[in-house]
Design a protein around this motif. Sequence first.
Motif, PDB file in Angstrom:
ATOM      1  N   SER A  58       9.387   7.954  -2.954  1.00 33.79           N
ATOM      2  CA  SER A  58       9.288   8.892  -2.015  1.00 33.79           C
ATOM      3  C   SER A  58       9.540   8.047  -0.566  1.00 33.79           C
ATOM      4  CB  SER A  58       7.544   9.314  -1.843  1.00 33.79           C
ATOM      5  OG  SER A  58       6.692   8.187  -1.720  1.00 33.79           O
ATOM      6  N   THR A  59       9.488   8.730   0.523  1.00 37.59           N
ATOM      7  CA  THR A  59       9.813   8.107   1.916  1.00 37.59           C
ATOM      8  C   THR A  59       8.854   6.919   2.126  1.00 37.59           C
ATOM      9  OG1 THR A  59      10.692  10.258   2.834  1.00 37.59           O
ATOM     10  CG2 THR A  59      10.038   8.605   4.273  1.00 37.59           C
ATOM     11  N   PRO A  60       7.486   7.354   1.958  1.00 35.55           N
ATOM     12  CA  PRO A  60       6.578   6.176   2.054  1.00 35.55           C
ATOM     13  C   PRO A  60       6.848   5.087   1.525  1.00 35.55           C
ATOM     14  CG  PRO A  60       5.402   8.247   2.033  1.00 35.55           C
ATOM     15  CD  PRO A  60       6.754   8.433   1.591  1.00 35.55           C
ATOM     16  N   GLN A  61       7.341   5.038   0.026  1.00 41.44           N
ATOM     17  CA  GLN A  61       7.565   3.778  -0.687  1.00 41.44           C
ATOM     18  C   GLN A  61       8.839   3.325  -0.300  1.00 41.44           C
ATOM     19  OE1 GLN A  61       7.723   6.099  -4.551  1.00 41.44           O
ATOM     20  NE2 GLN A  61       6.099   4.926  -5.304  1.00 41.44           N
ATOM     21  N   ILE A  62       9.781   4.079   0.354  1.00 39.70           N
ATOM     22  CA  ILE A  62      10.908   3.419   0.776  1.00 39.70           C
ATOM     23  C   ILE A  62      10.943   2.472   1.924  1.00 39.70           C
ATOM     24  CG2 ILE A  62      13.230   3.525   1.693  1.00 39.70           C
ATOM     25  CD1 ILE A  62      13.460   5.937  -0.050  1.00 39.70           C
ATOM     26  N   VAL A  63       9.976   3.031   2.832  1.00 38.33           N
ATOM     27  CA  VAL A  63       9.334   2.460   4.106  1.00 38.33           C
ATOM     28  C   VAL A  63       8.575   1.158   3.741  1.00 38.33           C
ATOM     29  CG1 VAL A  63       7.965   2.596   6.099  1.00 38.33           C
ATOM     30  CG2 VAL A  63       9.682   4.496   5.649  1.00 38.33           C
ATOM     31  N   GLY A  64       7.746   1.421   2.584  1.00 35.65           N
ATOM     32  CA  GLY A  64       6.662   0.418   2.170  1.00 35.65           C
ATOM     33  C   GLY A  64       7.527  -0.931   1.695  1.00 35.65           C
ATOM     34  N   GLY A  65       8.638  -0.498   0.949  1.00 34.59           N
ATOM     35  CA  GLY A  65       9.312  -1.499   0.424  1.00 34.59           C
ATOM     36  C   GLY A  65      10.078  -2.424   1.372  1.00 34.59           C
ATOM     37  N   ALA A  66      10.672  -1.845   2.588  1.00 34.41           N
ATOM     38  CA  ALA A  66      11.356  -2.522   3.752  1.00 34.41           C
ATOM     39  C   ALA A  66      10.408  -3.198   4.382  1.00 34.41           C
ATOM     40  CB  ALA A  66      11.976  -1.356   4.592  1.00 34.41           C
ATOM     41  N   VAL A  67       8.791  -3.034   4.724  1.00 34.54           N
ATOM     42  CA  VAL A  67       7.854  -3.708   4.970  1.00 34.54           C
ATOM     43  C   VAL A  67       7.628  -4.961   4.274  1.00 34.54           C
ATOM     44  CG1 VAL A  67       5.653  -3.729   6.056  1.00 34.54           C
ATOM     45  CG2 VAL A  67       6.891  -1.756   6.373  1.00 34.54           C
ATOM     46  N   VAL A  87      10.703  -4.519  -6.716  1.00 33.81           N
ATOM     47  CA  VAL A  87      11.585  -4.422  -7.684  1.00 33.81           C
ATOM     48  C   VAL A  87      11.247  -3.374  -8.872  1.00 33.81           C
ATOM     49  CG1 VAL A  87      12.816  -5.778  -9.425  1.00 33.81           C
ATOM     50  CG2 VAL A  87      12.564  -6.772  -7.197  1.00 33.81           C
ATOM     51  N   ALA A  88       9.930  -3.594  -9.310  1.00 37.40           N
ATOM     52  CA  ALA A  88       9.502  -2.879 -10.372  1.00 37.40           C
ATOM     53  C   ALA A  88       9.658  -1.173  -9.901  1.00 37.40           C
ATOM     54  CB  ALA A  88       7.905  -3.076 -10.585  1.00 37.40           C
ATOM     55  N   THR A  89       9.487  -1.006  -8.812  1.00 41.48           N
ATOM     56  CA  THR A  89       9.499   0.508  -8.220  1.00 41.48           C
ATOM     57  C   THR A  89      10.793   1.053  -8.148  1.00 41.48           C
ATOM     58  OG1 THR A  89       7.349   0.230  -6.800  1.00 41.48           O
ATOM     59  CG2 THR A  89       9.058   2.129  -6.422  1.00 41.48           C
ATOM     60  N   VAL A  90      11.776   0.090  -7.536  1.00 45.38           N
ATOM     61  CA  VAL A  90      13.186   0.456  -7.702  1.00 45.38           C
ATOM     62  C   VAL A  90      13.823   0.716  -8.995  1.00 45.38           C
ATOM     63  CG1 VAL A  90      15.561  -0.091  -6.950  1.00 45.38           C
ATOM     64  CG2 VAL A  90      13.577  -0.581  -5.522  1.00 45.38           C
ATOM     65  N   LEU A  91      13.468  -0.358  -9.854  1.00 44.96           N
ATOM     66  CA  LEU A  91      14.058   0.031 -11.174  1.00 44.96           C
ATOM     67  C   LEU A  91      13.458   1.191 -11.962  1.00 44.96           C
ATOM     68  CD1 LEU A  91      13.855  -3.875 -12.543  1.00 44.96           C
ATOM     69  CD2 LEU A  91      15.979  -2.440 -11.782  1.00 44.96           C
ATOM     70  N   ALA A  92      12.288   1.275 -11.513  1.00 46.30           N
ATOM     71  CA  ALA A  92      11.552   2.428 -12.239  1.00 46.30           C
ATOM     72  C   ALA A  92      12.182   4.094 -11.819  1.00 46.30           C
ATOM     73  CB  ALA A  92      10.157   2.706 -12.087  1.00 46.30           C
ATOM     74  N   TRP A  93      12.716   3.805 -10.636  1.00 45.72           N
ATOM     75  CA  TRP A  93      13.366   4.953  -9.971  1.00 45.72           C
ATOM     76  C   TRP A  93      14.728   5.049 -10.613  1.00 45.72           C
ATOM     77  CZ3 TRP A  93      15.918   4.667  -4.329  1.00 45.72           C
ATOM     78  CH2 TRP A  93      16.300   6.003  -4.088  1.00 45.72           C
ATOM     79  N   VAL A  94      15.323   3.735 -10.836  1.00 43.60           N
ATOM     80  CA  VAL A  94      16.885   3.794 -11.418  1.00 43.60           C
ATOM     81  C   VAL A  94      17.088   4.397 -12.901  1.00 43.60           C
ATOM     82  CG1 VAL A  94      19.214   2.673 -11.492  1.00 43.60           C
ATOM     83  CG2 VAL A  94      17.672   2.443  -9.368  1.00 43.60           C
ATOM     84  N   ALA A 101       0.771  -1.015  -0.076  1.00 44.35           N
ATOM     85  CA  ALA A 101      -0.061   0.047   0.049  1.00 44.35           C
ATOM     86  C   ALA A 101       0.982   1.325  -0.082  1.00 44.35           C
ATOM     87  CB  ALA A 101      -0.910  -0.015   1.222  1.00 44.35           C
ATOM     88  N   CYS A 102       1.845   1.369   0.644  1.00 42.88           N
ATOM     89  CA  CYS A 102       2.875   2.190   0.819  1.00 42.88           C
ATOM     90  C   CYS A 102       3.790   2.449  -0.296  1.00 42.88           C
ATOM     91  CB  CYS A 102       3.787   2.157   1.947  1.00 42.88           C
ATOM     92  SG  CYS A 102       3.073   2.267   3.495  1.00 42.88           S
ATOM     93  N   VAL A 103       4.384   1.120  -1.011  1.00 43.70           N
ATOM     94  CA  VAL A 103       5.057   1.172  -2.260  1.00 43.70           C
ATOM     95  C   VAL A 103       4.251   1.815  -3.456  1.00 43.70           C
ATOM     96  CG1 VAL A 103       5.990  -0.176  -3.886  1.00 43.70           C
ATOM     97  CG2 VAL A 103       6.471  -0.955  -1.568  1.00 43.70           C
ATOM     98  N   VAL A 104       3.128   1.497  -3.511  1.00 38.97           N
ATOM     99  CA  VAL A 104       2.258   1.932  -4.634  1.00 38.97           C
ATOM    100  C   VAL A 104       1.282   3.389  -4.481  1.00 38.97           C
ATOM    101  CG1 VAL A 104       1.861  -0.332  -5.750  1.00 38.97           C
ATOM    102  CG2 VAL A 104       0.191   0.710  -4.109  1.00 38.97           C
ATOM    103  N   GLU A 105       1.668   3.763  -3.141  1.00 38.54           N
ATOM    104  CA  GLU A 105       1.137   4.971  -2.741  1.00 38.54           C
ATOM    105  C   GLU A 105      -0.463   4.991  -3.096  1.00 38.54           C
ATOM    106  OE1 GLU A 105       3.564   8.072  -4.326  1.00 38.54           O
ATOM    107  OE2 GLU A 105       4.650   8.235  -2.372  1.00 38.54           O
ATOM    108  N   VAL A 106      -1.057   3.929  -2.381  1.00 38.46           N
ATOM    109  CA  VAL A 106      -2.486   4.040  -3.116  1.00 38.46           C
ATOM    110  C   VAL A 106      -3.457   4.961  -2.645  1.00 38.46           C
ATOM    111  CG1 VAL A 106      -3.028   2.734  -0.784  1.00 38.46           C
ATOM    112  CG2 VAL A 106      -4.676   2.305  -2.594  1.00 38.46           C
TER     113      VAL A 106
END
Length: 334
Positions: A283-292, A269-276, A141-146
């Motif tokens: 965003s910060t919530p996406q990074i936290v969500g990825g860790a969760v 993985v999709a979010t990080v690759l899209a970033w790079v 939910a955090c990664v995709v910023e629902v």
Amino acid sequence: MQSSQPKGTGRVAGLGPALLSALAFGGSGVAAKPLIEAGLDPLHVVWLRVAGAALVLLPVAWRHRALVMRRPALLAGFGLLAVAGVQACYFAAIARIPVGVALLVEYLGPALLLGWVRFVQRRSVSRAAAVGVVLAVAGLACVVEVWAGLGFDAVGLLLALGAACCQVGYFVLSDHGGDGDEPVDPVGVVAYGLLVGAGLLTLVASPWTMDWQVLTGRAELAGAAVPAALLLAWIVLIATVAAYLTGVLSVRRLSPQVAGVVACLEAVVATVLAWVLLGEHLSTPQIVGGAVVLLGAFIAQTSTPKAAPAAPVAGGGGAPVAAEGELSRGSRPA
């Protein structure tokens, strides 16, 4: 499928392919987006992906041609649900609702899978797998910023839910192929599943209307002009052939519910690759969500692998068998 491996060894052996599958599936969007921006319709990209992979595995399908008579229902179900269904439902959903919302709904698949195992099959579910699913869904939910998309379309949500159900089918059917005295080679299941999926998607995508010239040109990726054919090769060979093969293998070595939670890493993985590669900022919530999500996947994979089922749920063309403790598959993003 009874295993002679020690519990820890089997889990580690299954976790490796599961992670590889998540990495491979997760990279598909980064390669597909430049092709779409270059002029290809999203549905045409999906057709190219599945049809190309089916063509690559055509010699494998011929080698396992006996499966057509032995397990026709398994092959048809895998092609319909695990290949064509999840792809078509997801791409139809993102045409009506935000991508992030559609992705989150699709990755409710592991939670639905636990519900299937617990309430339909009436099998116990490990606490670790359940906790892992809850954490993975919350992290997604955090990664995709629902919260970024609040305008919901009922049909779009139903289509995304359909993709989630088809994802359940991917895990269930992958595991079901390993049941019985004569387990089905996962390579053969994937090969025929892709052939069936390609046939179904041909009817939906109408590839004869595609702008084929796009594939002879270049597309922009990370600020560089990359041959479109190279991106297509990545999607076919890595994000489809390798992803499906390692995915089915991981499900047979892990339980379907554990493999389903690990698959949630695809969104990370999709979010990080899209970033790079695509410059889409995290965003910060996406990074936290990825860790969760990572934490949820780690907790889930510590659960005990499934016990051997008492009997297969369905034969090649027979009626379902209701036996206590058995495991079946009933219905995988994009």
